[in-house]
Write an enzyme that holds these catalytic residues in place. Structure first.
Site, mmCIF file in Angstrom:
data_model
loop_
_atom_site.group_PDB
_atom_site.id
_atom_site.type_symbol
_atom_site.label_atom_id
_atom_site.label_comp_id
_atom_site.label_asym_id
_atom_site.label_seq_id
_atom_site.Cartn_x
_atom_site.Cartn_y
_atom_site.Cartn_z
ATOM 1 C CE LYS A 12 -3.868 -2.212 2.432
ATOM 2 N NZ LYS A 12 -4.838 -2.035 3.543
ATOM 3 C CE1 TYR A 52 -9.382 -2.794 0.296
ATOM 4 C CE2 TYR A 52 -8.731 -0.819 -0.885
ATOM 5 C CZ TYR A 52 -8.416 -1.894 -0.071
ATOM 6 O OH TYR A 52 -7.123 -2.070 0.378
ATOM 7 C CG PHE A 60 -13.034 1.170 7.127
ATOM 8 C CD1 PHE A 60 -12.553 0.562 5.970
ATOM 9 C CD2 PHE A 60 -13.827 0.417 7.987
ATOM 10 C CE1 PHE A 60 -12.851 -0.755 5.677
ATOM 11 C CE2 PHE A 60 -14.129 -0.911 7.697
ATOM 12 C CZ PHE A 60 -13.643 -1.496 6.538
ATOM 13 N NE ARG A 88 -6.892 -12.765 4.846
ATOM 14 C CZ ARG A 88 -7.341 -11.507 4.819
ATOM 15 N NH1 ARG A 88 -7.041 -10.711 3.809
ATOM 16 N NH2 ARG A 88 -8.086 -11.046 5.804
ATOM 17 C CG ASN A 119 -3.413 -2.512 6.933
ATOM 18 O OD1 ASN A 119 -3.255 -2.109 5.777
ATOM 19 N ND2 ASN A 119 -4.517 -3.128 7.324
ATOM 20 C CG HIS A 122 -5.134 -6.210 -0.446
ATOM 21 N ND1 HIS A 122 -6.339 -6.316 0.195
ATOM 22 C CD2 HIS A 122 -5.206 -7.029 -1.536
ATOM 23 C CE1 HIS A 122 -7.117 -7.160 -0.483
ATOM 24 N NE2 HIS A 122 -6.451 -7.598 -1.538
ATOM 25 C CD GLU A 133 -8.629 -8.880 -3.891
ATOM 26 O OE1 GLU A 133 -7.464 -9.310 -3.734
ATOM 27 O OE2 GLU A 133 -9.408 -8.685 -2.944
HETATM 28 P P1 IDP Z 1 -7.581 -6.915 5.474
HETATM 29 O O1 IDP Z 1 -6.769 -5.929 4.651
HETATM 30 O O2 IDP Z 1 -6.816 -7.356 6.701
HETATM 31 O O3 IDP Z 1 -8.143 -8.048 4.663
HETATM 32 P P2 IDP Z 1 -10.264 -5.736 5.442
HETATM 33 O O4 IDP Z 1 -11.281 -5.987 6.520
HETATM 34 O O5 IDP Z 1 -10.469 -6.366 4.113
HETATM 35 O O6 IDP Z 1 -8.830 -6.084 6.049
HETATM 36 O O7 IDP Z 1 -10.199 -4.150 5.271
HETATM 37 C C1 IDP Z 1 -9.570 -3.562 4.180
HETATM 38 C C2 IDP Z 1 -8.675 -2.428 4.658
HETATM 39 O O8 IDP Z 1 -9.500 -1.383 5.191
HETATM 40 C C3 IDP Z 1 -7.742 -2.778 5.815
HETATM 41 O O9 IDP Z 1 -6.558 -3.398 5.397
HETATM 42 C C4 IDP Z 1 -7.497 -1.433 6.439
HETATM 43 O O10 IDP Z 1 -6.541 -0.668 5.692
HETATM 44 C C5 IDP Z 1 -8.853 -0.766 6.304
HETATM 45 N N1 IDP Z 1 -9.699 -1.000 7.482
HETATM 46 C C6 IDP Z 1 -10.404 -2.113 7.775
HETATM 47 N N2 IDP Z 1 -11.090 -2.002 8.910
HETATM 48 C C7 IDP Z 1 -10.833 -0.745 9.355
HETATM 49 C C8 IDP Z 1 -11.281 -0.008 10.506
HETATM 50 O O11 IDP Z 1 -12.066 -0.480 11.346
HETATM 51 N N3 IDP Z 1 -10.795 1.259 10.630
HETATM 52 C C9 IDP Z 1 -9.945 1.797 9.726
HETATM 53 N N4 IDP Z 1 -9.500 1.147 8.630
HETATM 54 C C10 IDP Z 1 -9.939 -0.105 8.447
#
Ligand code: IDP
Length: 141
Positions: A12, A52, A60, A88, A119, A122, A133
């Site tokens: 990212k 997404y 978010f 993952r 984070n 992805h 994707e």
């Molecule tokens: P993942 O990337 O671990 O699969 P997902 O639930 O698919 O997580 O969410 C996609 C992305 O959205 C996350 O990687 C993160 O950057 C962001 N995200 C998810 N949940 C939250 C939240 O509760 N607050 C802020 N950002 C979030």
């Protein structure tokens, strides 16, 4: 082997800007997964809306699309036995504060006090997501 899979990985904008692409790719290769495709690109809002779609409407979502379109990313397709689950596991929990040490997010990420979790990476969460994707980021692959 029957469980050979492909997964879509994105380093990212936070990870790319911090120069962590090499570190992420190093961990992928050290784990034994193969790089099938690799690119640097700045995501469009259209690509992100498709990528997404499942999160549309969540609090978010907008900050996420804003963040993901804010700069260059590295996109990759990786391949290997159960690499979807395996990557993952390498990535760690979504929230870097919760992510276990040893994982990419646990070792290299933190909470920056922002609306979106920056984070670093992805990774696809299922074979169906991976196929969808890969079609968005590497059409024709
Ligand atoms: P993942 O990337 O671990 O699969 P997902 O639930 O698919 O997580 O969410 C996609 C992305 O959205 C996350 O990687 C993160 O950057 C962001 N995200 C998810 N949940 C939250 C939240 O509760 N607050 C802020 N950002 C979030």
């Amino acid at each position: 082997m029957t469980d050979t899979e492909r997964s879509l990985v994105i380093v990212k904008p936070d990870g790319y800007a911090r120069g962590l692409t090499g570190e992420v790719l190093r961990r992928i290769e050290a784990k034994g997964y193969t790089l099938v495709a690799l690119a640097v690109t700045t995501p469009t809002r259209e690509q992100l809306a498709a990528h997404y779609a499942e999160h549309e409407g969540k609090p978010f979502y907008e900050p996420l699309v804003e963040f993901m379109s804010s700069g260059a990313v590295t996109t990759a397709v990786i391949e290997g036995q159960e690499c979807i689950k395996g990557f993952r596991s390498l990535a760690g929990a979504t929230n870097p504060t919760d992510a276990a040490p040893g994982s990419i997010r646990g070792d290299l990420g933190r909470d920056w006090g922002e609306k979106v979790q920056k984070n670093i990476v992805h990774g696809s969460d299922s074979p169906e997501s991976a196929a969808r994707e890969i079609g968005i980021w590497f059409p024709g692959l």
